[in-house]
Design a protein around this motif. Structure first.
Motif, short mmCIF file in Angstrom:
data_model
loop_
_atom_site.label_atom_id
_atom_site.label_comp_id
_atom_site.label_asym_id
_atom_site.label_seq_id
_atom_site.Cartn_x
_atom_site.Cartn_y
_atom_site.Cartn_z
N ASP A 120 0.88 -1.16 0.00
CA ASP A 120 0.00 0.00 0.00
C ASP A 120 0.92 1.21 0.00
N ALA A 123 -0.70 6.62 -2.42
CA ALA A 123 -1.95 7.00 -1.76
C ALA A 123 -2.14 8.49 -1.48
N PRO A 124 -2.08 9.31 -2.51
CA PRO A 124 -2.34 10.74 -2.26
C PRO A 124 -3.83 10.97 -1.98
N ASN A 125 -4.13 12.15 -1.52
CA ASN A 125 -5.52 12.50 -1.25
C ASN A 125 -6.07 13.30 -2.41
N HIS A 134 4.35 12.06 -0.24
CA HIS A 134 3.85 11.05 -1.18
C HIS A 134 4.94 10.63 -2.16
N ASP A 329 -9.59 1.92 7.34
CA ASP A 329 -8.40 1.07 7.35
C ASP A 329 -8.69 -0.29 7.99
N TYR A 347 2.48 -1.12 4.62
CA TYR A 347 2.00 0.25 4.43
C TYR A 347 3.19 1.19 4.37
N VAL A 349 4.06 4.58 4.53
CA VAL A 349 3.41 5.83 4.91
C VAL A 349 4.29 6.60 5.90
N GLN A 353 2.22 8.93 10.91
CA GLN A 353 1.03 8.10 11.09
C GLN A 353 1.33 6.85 11.91
N1 ARG Z 1 -4.01 9.07 2.00
C1 ARG Z 1 -3.15 8.96 3.15
C2 ARG Z 1 -2.30 10.22 3.30
O1 ARG Z 1 -2.08 10.92 2.34
C3 ARG Z 1 -2.23 7.76 3.07
C4 ARG Z 1 -2.93 6.43 3.01
C5 ARG Z 1 -2.04 5.30 3.39
N2 ARG Z 1 -2.66 4.02 3.37
C6 ARG Z 1 -3.54 3.59 4.28
N3 ARG Z 1 -4.07 2.40 4.12
N4 ARG Z 1 -3.82 4.27 5.36
O2 ARG Z 1 -1.84 10.50 4.36
#
Ligand code: ARG
Length: 584
Positions: A120, A123-125, A134, A329, A347, A349, A353
């Motif tokens: 995983d 994963a941008p928003n 990212h 999640d 993950y 990330v 987080q």
């Molecule tokens: N969209 C999230 C961010 O930009 C990251 C997601 C990571 N993956 C997950 N399964 N939480 O911070």
């Protein structure tokens, strides 16, 4: 079989000979020696097993040395308190080199037990800026996908985009008031970002606007047709915009299962948590609390305030009834373990987080999910001032701007030096080098360390950079261009005479021994560092060992060294997501 494995097995046999338990002997370890004065490989088994063997480490080392068969490979010495140092001789290296010439995998063995691993990453928003964090996730994740697959795992890559967050309240609010259609068609990511920023600025100024945005979000989540239509358009346009960036980066995904894909499952997840007694209501919200089995110091559901341990629950349903990132999640873990039947999910990330993932993994474990979960965290990219990278106006830099800057820097750095005649060729090369340079800068640092984003440094040909490695590759290949033909073995045994030949061979042989190690601790930087060492070994060989002017078996061996160096550089860089040019 790699030399490392051959030696390891011989050492294990010797351990058993010396009376060490078979199970223990299975854990025999052997590693590369950084300082070549001590040999090529080293083991501390004599120290590790001395107690159970009831012998002093030196004594056990002597016994192992007498028992192990290594004459065909080299010799063993005992050093310090009982280290076993192995020195490989040049015929053994030459023999291994010829094996590698016939091996498409360049000595990298497939894992014995392949696992299905979900990675995983990126994963941008949607509608929020895709920031430098990212970028780290994208490059580290992509490289782990490539390496995982190369060693034989069944890797599934998933872009878990943030396509259902609170930002949509703001984007929809601004969309209804100030959407610029033309700009949207021209550059969807920028226009969405503009809308998001416009609304978020206004929210900061006035409470009633914040409330209006919240209402838009509630309407969306309750299925309002107009808002859903806007949302759908935002997501699909963003995806198009993101695909352009990923294409440019050479990154792709098996799935784009964004947050919204789990919407249908969220209420069941919360019900299940309540039923199992893992969650309970608290101030109108539904929360998961500590399981109580851990020491508060390591319990992700506890936090210390004024010397006291307080609860830090994971909220899975807010008091207004909305589900959140955490709920999604949890549903995602279910999907990955039950439906995708994955053995592991990694993950990639941001380290910030960390607490979220510790809570998530704890919930998964308490619900009996049989999946191995890893948070592969990373640090921050810094500007030259040593602070988190920002643009002049103080915003997070956009990924596409960083890429453009890098390409520009690559172009400038090769100005006047390039051997390419045509303008388009030079453009294509600048694009390749610019993007490779950022990737390599990222992947050559340990992921948890912060590093300074220095464009001039990363595009430089001299230094620990992508262009240095790409240039090394081109250098190897240019020998065959001059020779007028590709490498063909002449059928004779290779012979390594010069110590620089031996060293280059040693480095080539190590490729297959180090690639699998990258996945232990998720450290593409080991591969990056290895490739730099290989390139340095090549340059020092190349400076003192003429290739085309040599003859007979010397020439044959040197051509083989050039050929393998080119292949290993190309393959190794490819595992980092970096391609090589044929000319520069
Ligand atoms: N969209 C999230 C961010 O930009 C990251 C997601 C990571 N993956 C997950 N399964 N939480 O911070």
């Amino acid at each position: 079989m790699t030399l490392l494995r051959v030696l390891q097995e011989r050492l294990r046999a010797a351990c058993i000979d010396c009376g060490i338990d078979e199970a223990d002997a299975g854990r025999t370890n052997l590693s590369h020696v950084a300082d070549l004065r001590f040999g090529d490989y080293q083991s501390n088994v004599a120290m590790v097993f001395s107690k159970s063997a009831k012998r002093s480490p030196r004594d056990l080392a002597e016994a192992l040395k007498a028992s192990i068969e290594v004459d065909d490979i080299g010799e063993v010495e005992i050093a310090g308190p009982g280290f076993l140092n192995f020195r490989v001789n040049s015929p053994a290296y030459a023999k291994r080199l010829s094996e590698l010439l016939d091996d498409e995998r360049l000595g990298v063995e497939q894992v014995e037990i392949p696992r299905r691993i979900i990675i995983d990453f990126s994963a941008p928003n949607v509608a929020k800026p895709m920031h430098v964090g990212h970028l780290r996730s994208t490059f580290i994740g992509d490289s782990l996908v490539r390496i995982g697959r190369f060693v034989g795992h069944d890797v599934v890559s998933d872009n878990h985009i943030g396509d259902w967050g609170t930002q949509f309240g703001m984007v929809i609010w601004a969309w209804k008031r100030s959407l610029d259609r033309e700009a949207l068609e021209d550059n969807p990511l920028n226009e969405l970002l503009r809308l998001y920023r416009a609304a978020s600025d206004k929210c900061g100024e006035a409470d009633e606007i914040r409330e209006e945005c919240r209402q838009e979000l509630v309407a969306l989540q309750q299925g309002d047709e107009e808002n859903l239509a806007i949302w759908r358009e935002c997501v699909s346009l963003s995806r198009e915009g993101l695909e352009v960036i990923y294409d440019r980066l050479g990154v792709s995904f098996d799935h784009w299962l964004g947050e919204s894909s789990y919407n249908e499952r969220l209420s069941d997840v919360v019900d299940d948590l309540l039923e199992k007694g893992l969650a309970r209501e608290s101030d109108g919200a539904v929360c998961v609390f500590s399981g109580g089995s851990e020491d508060p110091g390591v319990d992700p559901f506890k936090i210390q305030k004024d010397g006291e341990w307080e609860d830090k629950p994971m909220i899975v349903r807010k008091s207004d009834g909305a589900f959140n990132y955490a709920t999604t999640d949890i549903a995602t873990v279910d999907y990955r373990s039950e439906e995708l039947r994955a053995d592991a999910a990694w993950y990639v990330v941001d380290h910030r987080q960390g607490d979220h993932f510790r809570q998530l993994f704890s919930v998964a474990e308490r619900r009996g999910r049989r999946i191995d979960l890893e948070h592969i965290s990373f640090g921050t990219i810094l500007g030259k001032d040593g602070k988190p990278l920002k643009t002049r106006s103080g915003d997070l830099p956009l990924l596409s701007d960083l890429l453009d800057d890098a390409v520009q820097a690559a172009r400038q750095s090769s100005e006047g030096r390039s051997r390419l005649e045509r303008e388009e060729e030079r453009d294509a090369l600048a694009e390749l080098i610019g993007i490779s340079a950022i990737k390599f800068m990222e992947l050559s640092h340990h992921r948890t360390s912060d590093y300074i984003f220095d464009l001039d440094k990363m595009v430089s040909m001299e230094g620990d950079t992508a262009p240095y490695l790409q240039y090394s590759y081109v250098r190897c290949r240019s020998i065959f261009a001059k020779l007028g033909e590709d490498y063909v073995a002449d059928g004779n045994d290779l012979e390594l005479r010069d110590e620089r030949e031996v060293h280059l061979a040693r480095m080539l042989v190590r490729f297959g021994e180090m690639v699998p190690v990258v996945l232990e601790g998720f450290r593409p930087n080991l591969l990056a560092g290895y490739l730099l060492d290989l390139a340095r070994a090549y340059h020092s060989f190349f400076q003192s060992c003429p290739v085309l002017k040599s003859e007979g078996s010397v020439k044959n061996t040197r051509l083989a060294l050039c050929e393998l160096t080119a292949r290993v550089l190309r393959q190794g860089l490819r595992l980092l997501g970096i391609e090589v040019p044929e000319r520069m």
